[in-house]
Design a protein around this motif. Structure first.
Motif, short mmCIF file in Angstrom:
data_model
loop_
_atom_site.label_atom_id
_atom_site.label_comp_id
_atom_site.label_asym_id
_atom_site.label_seq_id
_atom_site.Cartn_x
_atom_site.Cartn_y
_atom_site.Cartn_z
N SER A 127 -36.74 -1.97 -26.25
CA SER A 127 -36.23 -1.01 -27.23
C SER A 127 -35.55 -1.76 -28.36
O SER A 127 -34.35 -2.03 -28.32
CB SER A 127 -35.27 -0.02 -26.56
N ILE A 128 -36.36 -2.12 -29.34
CA ILE A 128 -35.83 -2.76 -30.56
C ILE A 128 -36.50 -2.13 -31.78
O ILE A 128 -37.04 -2.83 -32.63
CB ILE A 128 -36.05 -4.30 -30.52
N PRO A 129 -36.44 -0.78 -31.86
CA PRO A 129 -37.11 -0.13 -32.99
C PRO A 129 -36.42 -0.44 -34.31
O PRO A 129 -35.24 -0.78 -34.32
CB PRO A 129 -37.01 1.36 -32.65
N PHE B 261 -33.01 -4.43 -24.85
CA PHE B 261 -32.71 -3.46 -25.90
C PHE B 261 -31.65 -4.03 -26.82
O PHE B 261 -30.82 -4.83 -26.40
CB PHE B 261 -32.30 -2.09 -25.32
N ASN B 262 -31.73 -3.63 -28.09
CA ASN B 262 -30.77 -4.14 -29.07
C ASN B 262 -29.53 -3.25 -29.11
O ASN B 262 -29.46 -2.22 -28.45
CB ASN B 262 -31.43 -4.30 -30.45
N THR B 263 -28.54 -3.68 -29.89
CA THR B 263 -27.26 -2.98 -29.94
C THR B 263 -27.41 -1.54 -30.40
O THR B 263 -26.80 -0.63 -29.82
CB THR B 263 -26.29 -3.73 -30.88
N SER B 264 -28.22 -1.30 -31.42
CA SER B 264 -28.35 0.08 -31.91
C SER B 264 -29.04 0.96 -30.86
O SER B 264 -28.72 2.14 -30.73
CB SER B 264 -29.08 0.13 -33.25
N CYS C 218 -27.86 4.66 -28.61
CA CYS C 218 -28.76 5.81 -28.43
C CYS C 218 -29.01 6.08 -26.95
O CYS C 218 -29.09 7.24 -26.53
CB CYS C 218 -30.09 5.55 -29.15
N ILE C 219 -29.13 5.02 -26.16
CA ILE C 219 -29.31 5.18 -24.71
C ILE C 219 -28.08 5.85 -24.11
O ILE C 219 -28.19 6.74 -23.26
CB ILE C 219 -29.62 3.83 -24.04
N LEU C 220 -26.91 5.48 -24.60
CA LEU C 220 -25.67 6.13 -24.15
C LEU C 220 -25.71 7.62 -24.49
O LEU C 220 -25.32 8.46 -23.68
CB LEU C 220 -24.45 5.46 -24.77
N ASP C 221 -26.22 7.96 -25.67
CA ASP C 221 -26.34 9.37 -26.06
C ASP C 221 -27.27 10.13 -25.11
O ASP C 221 -27.01 11.28 -24.75
CB ASP C 221 -26.84 9.50 -27.51
N LEU D 31 -28.55 -6.03 -15.41
CA LEU D 31 -27.76 -5.45 -14.33
C LEU D 31 -26.38 -5.06 -14.86
O LEU D 31 -25.91 -3.94 -14.62
CB LEU D 31 -27.62 -6.45 -13.17
N GLU D 32 -25.76 -5.96 -15.61
CA GLU D 32 -24.43 -5.67 -16.18
C GLU D 32 -24.48 -4.49 -17.14
O GLU D 32 -23.57 -3.65 -17.15
CB GLU D 32 -23.87 -6.89 -16.92
N ALA D 33 -25.55 -4.39 -17.93
CA ALA D 33 -25.69 -3.27 -18.86
C ALA D 33 -25.72 -1.96 -18.08
O ALA D 33 -25.04 -0.99 -18.44
CB ALA D 33 -26.96 -3.42 -19.70
N GLY D 34 -26.47 -1.94 -16.99
CA GLY D 34 -26.53 -0.74 -16.14
C GLY D 34 -25.17 -0.41 -15.56
O GLY D 34 -24.76 0.75 -15.50
#
Length: 126
Positions: free
Chosen positions: A30-32, A66-69, A73-76, A105-108
């Motif tokens: 996810s790097i749109p 996935f990138n920062t932006s 969005c994933i959090l949303d 893993l840490e991101a999750g």
């Protein structure tokens, strides 16, 4: 409600959201160019789904990167799922990560600490 099916590209994940089966899947990279534009239809779909969700919503997130932006969005997306969970429906989030990918893993785990839905960390062979 129409399902969402988006084929993945080198910059965007494949997406499958299906109201009748309660399946929500996001897989790939996810790097749109514009994360908000890419994720907006997904957020809107979840808003509509909240009106009458399946008894069980199963979420499979399997991202290589996935990138920062995208992370915002994933959090949303997770916040919409949390609203479904808080309305008394069952939601299970399966966070898939490759066995040697500590960052994913840490991101999750970070998402799990923010969102009050049961997460299942699923290790997959790299």
């Amino acid at each position: 409600m129409e399902p969402i099916k988006i084929e993945g590209t080198p910059k965007t994940p494949s997406v499958y959201f299906d109201a009748s089966s309660g399946k929500v899947e996001i897989k790939g990279r996810s790097i749109p160019e514009n994360s908000i534009e890419f994720y907006k239809p997904l957020i809107d779909w979840l808003d509509a789904y909240l009106a009458s969700p399946a008894p069980l919503t199963t979420v499979d997130i399997q991202l290589e990167y996935f990138n920062t932006s995208s992370s915002k969005c994933i959090l949303d997306v997770f916040k919409k799922l949390e609203a479904i969970y808080k309305s008394g429906h069952e939601v299970i989030i399966n966070w898939h990560y490759e066995e040697d990918d500590e960052d994913m893993l840490e991101a999750g785990e970070d998402y799990q600490s923010i969102i009050k839905i049961p997460f299942k960390m699923v290790e997959i062979d790299g």
